[in-house]
Design a protein around this motif. Structure first.
Motif, mmCIF file in Angstrom:
data_model
loop_
_atom_site.group_PDB
_atom_site.id
_atom_site.type_symbol
_atom_site.label_atom_id
_atom_site.label_comp_id
_atom_site.label_asym_id
_atom_site.label_seq_id
_atom_site.Cartn_x
_atom_site.Cartn_y
_atom_site.Cartn_z
ATOM 1 N N GLU A 396 8.079 -39.111 -4.468
ATOM 2 C CA GLU A 396 9.174 -40.073 -4.613
ATOM 3 C C GLU A 396 10.440 -39.585 -3.920
ATOM 4 O OE1 GLU A 396 7.931 -42.112 -8.906
ATOM 5 O OE2 GLU A 396 9.754 -40.910 -8.749
ATOM 6 N N ARG A 397 10.709 -38.302 -4.025
ATOM 7 C CA ARG A 397 11.904 -37.762 -3.393
ATOM 8 C C ARG A 397 11.806 -37.851 -1.868
ATOM 9 N NH1 ARG A 397 14.598 -34.518 -7.282
ATOM 10 N NH2 ARG A 397 15.252 -36.019 -8.847
ATOM 11 N N GLU A 398 10.609 -37.669 -1.314
ATOM 12 C CA GLU A 398 10.430 -37.822 0.135
ATOM 13 C C GLU A 398 10.623 -39.282 0.553
ATOM 14 O OE1 GLU A 398 10.266 -35.393 2.178
ATOM 15 O OE2 GLU A 398 9.944 -33.789 0.722
ATOM 16 N N VAL A 399 10.175 -40.211 -0.285
ATOM 17 C CA VAL A 399 10.408 -41.632 -0.004
ATOM 18 C C VAL A 399 11.907 -41.916 0.032
ATOM 19 C CG1 VAL A 399 10.105 -43.990 -0.858
ATOM 20 C CG2 VAL A 399 8.197 -42.376 -0.959
ATOM 21 N N LEU A 400 12.637 -41.402 -0.948
ATOM 22 C CA LEU A 400 14.086 -41.605 -0.975
ATOM 23 C C LEU A 400 14.755 -40.987 0.247
ATOM 24 C CD1 LEU A 400 14.812 -40.929 -4.757
ATOM 25 C CD2 LEU A 400 14.759 -43.136 -3.601
ATOM 26 N N ALA A 401 14.289 -39.805 0.636
ATOM 27 C CA ALA A 401 14.863 -39.144 1.818
ATOM 28 C C ALA A 401 14.568 -39.931 3.085
ATOM 29 C CB ALA A 401 14.317 -37.722 1.934
ATOM 30 N N ALA A 402 13.352 -40.465 3.208
ATOM 31 C CA ALA A 402 12.994 -41.258 4.387
ATOM 32 C C ALA A 402 13.817 -42.538 4.443
ATOM 33 C CB ALA A 402 11.500 -41.579 4.363
ATOM 34 N N ALA A 403 14.006 -43.180 3.289
ATOM 35 C CA ALA A 403 14.788 -44.420 3.250
ATOM 36 C C ALA A 403 16.244 -44.165 3.626
ATOM 37 C CB ALA A 403 14.706 -45.044 1.859
ATOM 38 N N GLU A 404 16.769 -43.007 3.237
ATOM 39 C CA GLU A 404 18.171 -42.689 3.542
ATOM 40 C C GLU A 404 18.351 -42.280 4.992
ATOM 41 O OE1 GLU A 404 21.803 -39.870 1.823
ATOM 42 O OE2 GLU A 404 19.749 -39.594 1.104
ATOM 43 N N SER A 405 17.406 -41.507 5.524
ATOM 44 C CA SER A 405 17.559 -40.950 6.877
ATOM 45 C C SER A 405 16.947 -41.815 7.960
ATOM 46 C CB SER A 405 16.922 -39.564 6.932
ATOM 47 O OG SER A 405 15.505 -39.663 6.776
ATOM 48 N N GLY A 406 15.987 -42.688 7.582
ATOM 49 C CA GLY A 406 15.254 -43.462 8.575
ATOM 50 C C GLY A 406 14.249 -42.630 9.340
ATOM 51 N N SER A 407 13.869 -41.485 8.800
ATOM 52 C CA SER A 407 12.971 -40.564 9.487
ATOM 53 C C SER A 407 11.505 -40.940 9.298
ATOM 54 C CB SER A 407 13.193 -39.139 8.977
ATOM 55 O OG SER A 407 12.165 -38.276 9.400
ATOM 56 N N ARG A 408 10.829 -41.247 10.399
ATOM 57 C CA ARG A 408 9.399 -41.528 10.353
ATOM 58 C C ARG A 408 8.624 -40.282 9.913
ATOM 59 N NH1 ARG A 408 6.311 -43.993 15.544
ATOM 60 N NH2 ARG A 408 8.359 -44.991 15.650
ATOM 61 N N ALA A 409 9.057 -39.116 10.374
ATOM 62 C CA ALA A 409 8.367 -37.874 10.002
ATOM 63 C C ALA A 409 8.425 -37.651 8.498
ATOM 64 C CB ALA A 409 8.989 -36.689 10.737
ATOM 65 N N THR A 410 9.555 -37.982 7.872
ATOM 66 C CA THR A 410 9.674 -37.827 6.422
ATOM 67 C C THR A 410 8.801 -38.836 5.701
ATOM 68 O OG1 THR A 410 11.940 -37.055 6.723
ATOM 69 C CG2 THR A 410 11.299 -37.705 4.507
#
Length: 445
Positions: A396-410
């Motif tokens: 879940e924390r990686e999902v939140l980080a990806a949503a905030e950063s827009g990082s495909r890798a995340t």
């Protein structure tokens, strides 16, 4: 008191309004504002609500709008039940995942991650608007994945956002019923994340009755979870899992059953609700009667693939009544009137589970009063359970980080780390597959 419902054109909104009609107390909700992006769905649901109100004097007034800011201004409570991408998006989530041989369920595994990636940015925007336009409002979140979305909103609203779910309520009610206890008088020792929790005890008059249930194969086989998981497995766990843990404990069987199904759950609901919204506009049609028939069919087919793979048979009639609207009403009453109560809710951990940090949203019994929901201290989870909880929370924390950063890798990392996704290569293909069907994921670069 004014209640704003986001996703106000959603099929289950009449459940909430029906619960409000039963409340005749002082300080009750007197105005309901429906917000949705789809004006046609808003009109359809407003028709159902009008039929409901016709049999009740002094029913809460209903208005509808497609303007989000207008809907939020002046709200005392905001009920968030949005579905980003609609049911077509849910069906796509399932289809893309199943093509890779992994689970596509909307809150669990690959499907839940995809749903979260496109929902979190929208939920965060809503939270920021609430903070600006209705800073004193309480947000009750039922938008899935409920724990993840609640945590995303809590970063902007703090403890004024509370997530709700009917699964723990239904589970506790079933266990109490089997044991011959009044659910209202029972203390349910439940802890975990949303759709990832366990009942470790059910206390009546200070006595834990769960050991009696676990020791009786006939009682264990007489209710939904006993049929799903089997008496032997429940005795091995020493607890009763939330029904969604069937996707973890019997993952291969669940995926196979979904792959063999004529239609996925999302596709079924997409087609069913399309018929409902088309028919509700017909002259001479009772909107409420049509909604009742459609809801009964919807509830009867809930988790049908899991029950089929487990040989659990049809759902009991008592389990077809839903329940999240009752949780929402009880929560609003407790806060608005200081009617202290205990509810199982999704709230920030604080120091409840030592393995998680204070800001992690968990699902746990809470004492609720005018100052909000306060998690109750619980015993530590056993190793197998805390390991699963920590693993899924990390995702879940990686999902939140990806949503905030827009990082495909995340985003790839989020999929790859989930216990139900078994390959980094599969994770990469899932991200590309979901980006191909969801314009809402174009932000991932």
């Amino acid at each position: 008191m004014r209640l704003t419902i986001l996703g106000g054109g959603g099929f289950r909104v009449p459940l909430v309004y029906g619960a409000l009609l039963t409340d005749r107390g002082e300080g009750r909700v007197t105005e309901v504002v429906l917000h949705d992006l789809d004006a046609g769905r808003l009109h359809a649901v407003a028709r159902v609500l009008a039929d409901q109100a016709s049999a009740t004097g002094d029913a809460p007034r209903v208005t509808a709008t497609t303007d989000l800011d207008e809907a939020l201004r002046g709200a005392d409570f905001v009920f968030s039940a949005i579905r980003v991408g609609g049911l077509e998006g849910r069906a796509d989530d399932e289809r893309v995942a199943l093509a890779e041989g992994v689970l596509g369920q909307e809150t669990v595994g690959a499907g839940g991650i995809a749903y979260g990636l496109r929902t979190v940015p929208v939920a965060v925007d809503i939270a920021r608007r609430v903070a600006r336009l209705a800073p004193d409002a309480w947000v009750i979140n039922f938008t899935n994945p409920a724990g993840l979305v609640t945590e995303a909103m809590s970063r902007h609203l703090g403890d004024r956002v509370i997530g709700i779910c009917d699964s723990p309520v239904g589970l506790g009610r079933r266990i109490a019923r089997v044991l011959g206890a009044d659910p209202k008088q029972a203390w349910i020792d439940y802890v975990g994340l949303n759709h990832l929790g366990w009942v470790r005890g059910l206390r009546v008059a200070g006595r834990d009755e769960l050991p009696r249930l676990l020791a009786d194969p006939a009682l264990l086989g007489s209710f939904e979870e006993g049929k799903l998981f089997g008496a032997d497995w429940l005795r091995s766990l020493g607890a009763i899992p939330n029904e969604y843990l069937h996707y973890y404990y019997f993952n291969r069987e669940a995926v196979h059953s979904y792959q063999q199904a004529e239609r996925t759950r999302g596709a079924f609901l997409r087609d069913q609700q399309a018929r409902f919204y088309a028919e509700v506009g017909n002259r001479g049609t009772s909107a409420l009667e049509l909604w009742d028939r459609t809801r009964a069919e919807r509830e009867a087919t809930y988790m049908a693939e899991n029950r089929e793979s487990a040989g659990a048979g049809e759902r009991d009639a008592d389990d077809l009544s839903g329940g999240y609207e009752k949780v929402a009403l009880a929560l609003m009453r407790a806060i608005a009137r200081d009617e202290r109560t205990t509810l199982i809710l999704n709230v920030r951990n604080r120091h409840t589970l030592a393995a998680l940090d204070p800001d992690a949203v968990i699902e746990v019994p809470c004492l609720v009063d005018a100052s909000g929901a306060h998690p109750v201290a619980v015993d530590p989870l056993p190793g197998h359970a805390i390991g699963l909880v920590c693993s899924v929370k990390a995702v879940e924390r990686e999902v939140l980080a990806a949503a905030e950063s827009g990082s495909r890798a995340t985003a790839v990392k989020a999929f790859a780390l989930h216990p139900l996704v078994d390959s980094v290569n599969v994770a990469r293909r899932l991200v590309e597959g979901y980006r191909a069907v969801h314009p809402g994921l174009d932000y991932l670069k």
